[in-house]
Scaffold this motif. Structure first.
Motif, short mmCIF file in Angstrom:
data_model
loop_
_atom_site.label_atom_id
_atom_site.label_comp_id
_atom_site.label_asym_id
_atom_site.label_seq_id
_atom_site.Cartn_x
_atom_site.Cartn_y
_atom_site.Cartn_z
N ALA A 112 0.82 -1.21 0.00
CA ALA A 112 0.00 0.00 0.00
C ALA A 112 0.86 1.26 0.00
CB ALA A 112 -0.93 0.01 1.21
N LEU A 113 0.37 2.26 -0.70
CA LEU A 113 0.94 3.59 -0.68
C LEU A 113 0.41 4.30 0.57
CD1 LEU A 113 2.52 5.81 -2.27
CD2 LEU A 113 0.34 6.40 -3.36
N VAL A 114 1.31 4.88 1.35
CA VAL A 114 0.94 5.58 2.59
C VAL A 114 1.70 6.90 2.67
CG1 VAL A 114 0.43 3.46 3.88
CG2 VAL A 114 2.73 4.41 3.97
N GLY A 115 1.47 7.62 3.73
CA GLY A 115 2.28 8.80 4.03
C GLY A 115 1.93 10.03 3.22
N GLY A 116 2.95 10.82 2.96
CA GLY A 116 2.78 12.12 2.35
C GLY A 116 2.10 12.12 0.99
N ALA A 117 2.38 11.12 0.16
CA ALA A 117 1.76 11.08 -1.18
C ALA A 117 0.25 11.00 -1.07
CB ALA A 117 2.30 9.91 -1.98
N VAL A 118 -0.24 10.18 -0.15
CA VAL A 118 -1.68 10.01 0.03
C VAL A 118 -2.26 11.25 0.70
CG1 VAL A 118 -3.49 8.60 1.08
CG2 VAL A 118 -1.44 7.50 0.14
N ARG A 119 -1.67 11.65 1.82
CA ARG A 119 -2.15 12.83 2.55
C ARG A 119 -2.18 14.07 1.66
NH1 ARG A 119 2.18 13.85 5.93
NH2 ARG A 119 2.92 15.10 4.18
N ASP A 120 -1.05 14.36 1.02
CA ASP A 120 -0.95 15.56 0.19
C ASP A 120 -1.86 15.47 -1.03
OD1 ASP A 120 0.86 16.35 2.08
OD2 ASP A 120 2.61 16.14 0.78
N GLY A 121 -2.05 14.26 -1.55
CA GLY A 121 -2.97 14.08 -2.67
C GLY A 121 -4.39 14.48 -2.31
N PHE A 122 -4.82 14.10 -1.11
CA PHE A 122 -6.16 14.49 -0.68
C PHE A 122 -6.24 15.97 -0.31
CE2 PHE A 122 -6.90 9.91 -0.28
CZ PHE A 122 -8.13 9.82 -0.92
N ILE A 123 -5.18 16.51 0.27
CA ILE A 123 -5.16 17.95 0.56
C ILE A 123 -5.30 18.73 -0.74
CG2 ILE A 123 -3.69 19.87 1.32
CD1 ILE A 123 -2.63 17.96 3.52
N ASP A 124 -4.53 18.35 -1.75
CA ASP A 124 -4.61 19.02 -3.05
C ASP A 124 -6.02 18.90 -3.64
OD1 ASP A 124 -1.96 19.69 -2.86
OD2 ASP A 124 -1.27 18.33 -4.43
#
Length: 180
Positions: free
Chosen positions: A37-49
């Motif tokens: 699974a992809l976790v961390g900043g890529a997921v968080r920042d993707g949803f923030i964007d």
């Protein structure tokens, strides 16, 4: 939550990163690892964007959680991709993690784990677990979101996406700060 996510539009990743993630998922499957699974900043920042209607698309690193051995996957990637693509491999046996660089992209691979701290600030004792339990050890709910690579399922047990949409920062558990 069991929702399928598009890595291209909902989580805005460049096509080469999406292709690379699919390659990693396939190689994992070939060696008997069914969940990455992809976790961390890529997921968080993707949803923030997504909630802010913008696209930063400035990812220089990815974090992956492996339900199985992260070091085994890293070594399989090294064999399959060769030294021209996988230019860096650093294994941390104590935690069954690996830091790799593929075509200039830094990727951290971590075995899904639970951590037990015997004193605040000490290194934890770790045991392997599943993806869902691994997310319970994260600090903030916005960092406890994952997207499975093989089926694009969203795993958000602590409602991190809700926190992002509300602009809130919430702890996953009461010991988050002490353990970090």
């Amino acid at each position: 939550m069991n929702k399928s996510i598009s890595l291209g539009s909902e989580i805005n990743l460049p096509q080469f990163q999406i292709n690379l993630l699919m390659t990693i998922s396939q190689i994992a499957k070939e060696i008997g690892i069914s969940r990455v699974a992809l976790v961390g900043g890529a997921v968080r920042d993707g949803f923030i964007d997504r909630f802010n209607y913008k696209s930063s698309n400035k990812l220089t690193d990815l974090d992956l959680v492996v339900q199985g051995s992260a070091t085994k996957l890293a070594k399989a990637l090294q064999l399959k991709l060769g030294p021209e693509l996988l230019t860096k491999l650093r294994v941390h046996n104590d935690y069954n993690t690996a830091a790799i660089s593929i075509d200039g992209l830094k990727i951290d691979l971590a075995t899904a784990r639970v951590e037990k701290y015997f004193a605040p600030g000490e290194n934890p004792h770790v045991s392997p677990t599943n993806l869902e339990k691994d997310l319970n050890r994260r600090d903030f709910t916005v960092n406890a979101i994952a997207i499975e690579l093989n089926n694009r399922n969203l795993i958000d047990p602590h409602k991190g996406i809700d926190a992002i949409s509300k602009g809130q920062l919430e702890f996953v558990h009461s010991k988050s700060v002490a353990e970090d």
